[in-house]
Write a protein that holds these residues in place. Structure first.
Motif, PDB file in Angstrom:
ATOM      1  N   ARG A  75       9.621   1.267 -10.853  1.00 46.96           N
ATOM      2  CA  ARG A  75       9.684   0.019 -11.725  1.00 46.96           C
ATOM      3  C   ARG A  75       9.254  -1.172 -11.278  1.00 46.96           C
ATOM      4  O   ARG A  75       9.173  -1.989 -11.586  1.00 46.96           O
ATOM      5  CB  ARG A  75      11.565  -0.784 -11.125  1.00 46.96           C
ATOM      6  N   THR A  76       8.175  -0.731 -10.812  1.00 45.23           N
ATOM      7  CA  THR A  76       6.857  -2.009 -10.211  1.00 45.23           C
ATOM      8  C   THR A  76       5.212  -1.128 -10.782  1.00 45.23           C
ATOM      9  O   THR A  76       5.216   0.030 -10.932  1.00 45.23           O
ATOM     10  CB  THR A  76       6.607  -1.786  -8.873  1.00 45.23           C
ATOM     11  N   ASP A  77       4.279  -1.580 -10.645  1.00 47.22           N
ATOM     12  CA  ASP A  77       3.225  -1.406 -10.907  1.00 47.22           C
ATOM     13  C   ASP A  77       2.224  -1.049  -9.628  1.00 47.22           C
ATOM     14  O   ASP A  77       1.013  -0.828  -9.069  1.00 47.22           O
ATOM     15  CB  ASP A  77       2.430  -2.175 -12.019  1.00 47.22           C
ATOM     16  N   TYR A  78       3.168  -0.317  -8.258  1.00 49.54           N
ATOM     17  CA  TYR A  78       2.044  -0.601  -7.510  1.00 49.54           C
ATOM     18  C   TYR A  78       2.513   1.248  -7.508  1.00 49.54           C
ATOM     19  O   TYR A  78       3.599   1.931  -7.540  1.00 49.54           O
ATOM     20  CB  TYR A  78       3.399  -0.340  -5.719  1.00 49.54           C
ATOM     21  N   TRP A  79       0.901   1.783  -6.926  1.00 47.90           N
ATOM     22  CA  TRP A  79       0.824   3.590  -7.078  1.00 47.90           C
ATOM     23  C   TRP A  79       0.124   3.458  -5.878  1.00 47.90           C
ATOM     24  O   TRP A  79      -1.082   2.714  -5.431  1.00 47.90           O
ATOM     25  CB  TRP A  79       0.655   3.347  -8.714  1.00 47.90           C
ATOM     26  N   GLY A  80       0.308   5.030  -5.222  1.00 47.57           N
ATOM     27  CA  GLY A  80      -1.046   5.408  -4.535  1.00 47.57           C
ATOM     28  C   GLY A  80      -2.317   5.536  -5.772  1.00 47.57           C
ATOM     29  O   GLY A  80      -1.852   5.877  -6.506  1.00 47.57           O
ATOM     30  N   GLN A  81      -2.997   6.283  -4.845  1.00 48.05           N
ATOM     31  CA  GLN A  81      -4.184   6.874  -5.209  1.00 48.05           C
ATOM     32  C   GLN A  81      -4.233   8.364  -5.811  1.00 48.05           C
ATOM     33  O   GLN A  81      -4.982   8.090  -6.140  1.00 48.05           O
ATOM     34  CB  GLN A  81      -5.138   6.401  -4.007  1.00 48.05           C
ATOM     35  N   GLY A  82      -3.055   8.798  -5.504  1.00 45.33           N
ATOM     36  CA  GLY A  82      -3.193  10.245  -5.850  1.00 45.33           C
ATOM     37  C   GLY A  82      -3.479  11.357  -4.965  1.00 45.33           C
ATOM     38  O   GLY A  82      -4.539  10.873  -4.111  1.00 45.33           O
ATOM     39  N   THR A  83      -3.135  12.062  -4.730  1.00 43.67           N
ATOM     40  CA  THR A  83      -3.609  13.310  -4.418  1.00 43.67           C
ATOM     41  C   THR A  83      -3.571  14.600  -5.128  1.00 43.67           C
ATOM     42  O   THR A  83      -2.496  15.098  -5.118  1.00 43.67           O
ATOM     43  CB  THR A  83      -2.513  13.561  -2.793  1.00 43.67           C
ATOM     44  N   VAL A 134      -2.424  15.855 -10.154  1.00 45.73           N
ATOM     45  CA  VAL A 134      -2.685  15.099  -9.137  1.00 45.73           C
ATOM     46  C   VAL A 134      -1.482  14.446  -9.249  1.00 45.73           C
ATOM     47  O   VAL A 134      -0.680  13.816  -9.977  1.00 45.73           O
ATOM     48  CB  VAL A 134      -3.632  13.260 -10.271  1.00 45.73           C
ATOM     49  N   TYR A 135      -1.004  14.214  -7.951  1.00 48.38           N
ATOM     50  CA  TYR A 135      -0.174  13.332  -7.458  1.00 48.38           C
ATOM     51  C   TYR A 135       0.035  12.541  -6.840  1.00 48.38           C
ATOM     52  O   TYR A 135      -0.399  12.081  -5.781  1.00 48.38           O
ATOM     53  CB  TYR A 135       0.989  14.803  -6.593  1.00 48.38           C
ATOM     54  N   TYR A 136       1.455  11.564  -7.892  1.00 52.67           N
ATOM     55  CA  TYR A 136       0.980   9.940  -7.471  1.00 52.67           C
ATOM     56  C   TYR A 136       2.341   9.263  -6.723  1.00 52.67           C
ATOM     57  O   TYR A 136       3.616   9.998  -7.721  1.00 52.67           O
ATOM     58  CB  TYR A 136       1.104   9.201  -8.410  1.00 52.67           C
ATOM     59  N   CYS A 137       2.143   8.722  -5.984  1.00 52.72           N
ATOM     60  CA  CYS A 137       3.987   7.671  -5.392  1.00 52.72           C
ATOM     61  C   CYS A 137       3.627   6.904  -5.895  1.00 52.72           C
ATOM     62  O   CYS A 137       2.575   5.912  -6.322  1.00 52.72           O
ATOM     63  CB  CYS A 137       3.656   7.574  -3.836  1.00 52.72           C
ATOM     64  N   ASN A 138       5.082   6.292  -6.981  1.00 45.32           N
ATOM     65  CA  ASN A 138       5.369   4.891  -6.984  1.00 45.32           C
ATOM     66  C   ASN A 138       6.604   4.556  -6.101  1.00 45.32           C
ATOM     67  O   ASN A 138       7.053   4.828  -5.678  1.00 45.32           O
ATOM     68  CB  ASN A 138       5.406   5.764  -8.399  1.00 45.32           C
ATOM     69  N   TRP A 139       6.092   3.142  -6.201  1.00 42.97           N
ATOM     70  CA  TRP A 139       7.330   2.575  -6.037  1.00 42.97           C
ATOM     71  C   TRP A 139       8.264   2.331  -7.198  1.00 42.97           C
ATOM     72  O   TRP A 139       7.856   1.303  -8.188  1.00 42.97           O
ATOM     73  CB  TRP A 139       7.096   1.155  -5.252  1.00 42.97           C
ATOM     74  N   ASP A 187      13.271   1.948  -4.149  1.00 45.80           N
ATOM     75  CA  ASP A 187      13.806   3.347  -5.225  1.00 45.80           C
ATOM     76  C   ASP A 187      12.339   3.622  -5.519  1.00 45.80           C
ATOM     77  O   ASP A 187      11.040   3.368  -5.269  1.00 45.80           O
ATOM     78  CB  ASP A 187      14.442   3.194  -6.295  1.00 45.80           C
ATOM     79  N   MET A 188      12.336   5.014  -4.898  1.00 43.88           N
ATOM     80  CA  MET A 188      10.501   5.686  -4.403  1.00 43.88           C
ATOM     81  C   MET A 188      10.758   6.755  -5.080  1.00 43.88           C
ATOM     82  O   MET A 188      11.840   7.607  -6.238  1.00 43.88           O
ATOM     83  CB  MET A 188      10.763   6.153  -3.294  1.00 43.88           C
ATOM     84  N   ALA A 189       9.899   7.270  -6.337  1.00 40.59           N
ATOM     85  CA  ALA A 189       9.160   8.501  -6.657  1.00 40.59           C
ATOM     86  C   ALA A 189       7.713   9.516  -6.932  1.00 40.59           C
ATOM     87  O   ALA A 189       6.581   8.503  -6.460  1.00 40.59           O
ATOM     88  CB  ALA A 189       9.528   8.418  -8.630  1.00 40.59           C
ATOM     89  N   TRP A 190       7.979  10.407  -7.302  1.00 38.78           N
ATOM     90  CA  TRP A 190       6.633  11.199  -7.120  1.00 38.78           C
ATOM     91  C   TRP A 190       6.577  11.298  -8.382  1.00 38.78           C
ATOM     92  O   TRP A 190       6.819  11.865  -9.387  1.00 38.78           O
ATOM     93  CB  TRP A 190       7.374  12.835  -6.742  1.00 38.78           C
ATOM     94  N   TYR A 191       5.492  11.165  -9.569  1.00 40.84           N
ATOM     95  CA  TYR A 191       4.894  11.089 -10.199  1.00 40.84           C
ATOM     96  C   TYR A 191       3.397  12.832 -10.103  1.00 40.84           C
ATOM     97  O   TYR A 191       3.153  12.671  -9.141  1.00 40.84           O
ATOM     98  CB  TYR A 191       4.435  10.209 -11.684  1.00 40.84           C
ATOM     99  N   ARG A 192       3.505  12.873 -11.870  1.00 40.45           N
ATOM    100  CA  ARG A 192       2.184  13.883 -11.323  1.00 40.45           C
ATOM    101  C   ARG A 192       1.506  13.317 -12.647  1.00 40.45           C
ATOM    102  O   ARG A 192       2.129  13.615 -14.014  1.00 40.45           O
ATOM    103  CB  ARG A 192       2.322  15.749 -11.117  1.00 40.45           C
ATOM    104  N   GLN A 193       0.250  14.420 -12.693  1.00 42.04           N
ATOM    105  CA  GLN A 193      -0.794  13.996 -14.051  1.00 42.04           C
ATOM    106  C   GLN A 193      -1.669  15.233 -13.912  1.00 42.04           C
ATOM    107  O   GLN A 193      -2.486  14.909 -13.435  1.00 42.04           O
ATOM    108  CB  GLN A 193      -1.567  13.044 -14.210  1.00 42.04           C
ATOM    109  N   GLN A 213       0.672  -1.251  -0.301  1.00 43.69           N
ATOM    110  CA  GLN A 213       0.125   0.088   0.130  1.00 43.69           C
ATOM    111  C   GLN A 213       1.402   0.927  -0.243  1.00 43.69           C
ATOM    112  O   GLN A 213       1.917   1.319   0.157  1.00 43.69           O
ATOM    113  CB  GLN A 213      -0.635  -0.252   1.369  1.00 43.69           C
ATOM    114  N   LEU A 214       0.633   2.348  -1.459  1.00 43.28           N
ATOM    115  CA  LEU A 214       1.193   3.701  -1.142  1.00 43.28           C
ATOM    116  C   LEU A 214       0.331   4.035  -0.972  1.00 43.28           C
ATOM    117  O   LEU A 214      -0.647   4.374  -1.369  1.00 43.28           O
ATOM    118  CB  LEU A 214       1.904   3.639  -2.034  1.00 43.28           C
ATOM    119  N   VAL A 215       0.331   5.413   0.047  1.00 44.69           N
ATOM    120  CA  VAL A 215      -1.068   6.051   0.695  1.00 44.69           C
ATOM    121  C   VAL A 215      -0.209   7.523   1.221  1.00 44.69           C
ATOM    122  O   VAL A 215       0.648   7.794   1.693  1.00 44.69           O
ATOM    123  CB  VAL A 215      -1.714   5.538   1.833  1.00 44.69           C
ATOM    124  N   GLU A 216      -0.990   8.497  -0.961  1.00 46.54           N
ATOM    125  CA  GLU A 216      -0.761   9.938  -0.374  1.00 46.54           C
ATOM    126  C   GLU A 216      -1.122  10.871   0.705  1.00 46.54           C
ATOM    127  O   GLU A 216      -2.534  10.841   0.529  1.00 46.54           O
ATOM    128  CB  GLU A 216      -0.719  10.190  -1.729  1.00 46.54           C
TER     129      GLU A 216
END
Length: 113
Positions: A99-107, A92-97, A33-39, A3-6
């Motif tokens: 090189r995996t398909d694990y993403w948070g729900q976005g904030t 919307v900003y997303y947390c990501n692990w 290794d972690m990252a933030w993305y946005r859309q 679980q990734l919770v932003e």
């Protein structure tokens, strides 16, 4: 279960600051290794900043040093400090692990002019 919770998004005026948090569970966070993305509306998701297990960081050049990523392994949390916010940072900003398909729900971050 991973679980990734932003948290930490909201409405802010241009020039203001926000700090986003992403709490991770179900993973060996200290070696992830972690990252933030946005859309933004009508746009593709883009990488904002990343941080490796050894705390090497990298942020998009377009941000001009306004954003900083950090991590607290004791809290299994990765942060995104956003300063001098601009209306074009609205997304919307997303947390990501990485090189995996694990993403948070976005904030949602909304910057008013």
């Amino acid at each position: 279960q991973v679980q990734l919770v932003e948290s930490g998004g909201g409405l802010v005026q241009a020039g203001g600051s926000l700090r986003l948090s992403c709490a991770a569970s179900g993973i060996a966070f200290s070696i992830a290794d972690m990252a933030w993305y946005r859309q933004a509306p009508g746009k593709q998701r883009e990488l904002v900043c990343s941080i490796t297990r050894s705390r090497h960081t990298n942020c998009a050049n377009s941000l001009e040093g306004r954003f900083t990523i950090s991590r607290d392994n004791a809290r299994n949390t990765v942060y995104l400090q956003m300063n001098s916010l601009k209306p074009e940072d609205t997304a919307v900003y997303y947390c990501n692990w990485l090189r995996t398909d694990y993403w948070g729900q976005g904030t949602q971050v909304t910057v008013s002019s």
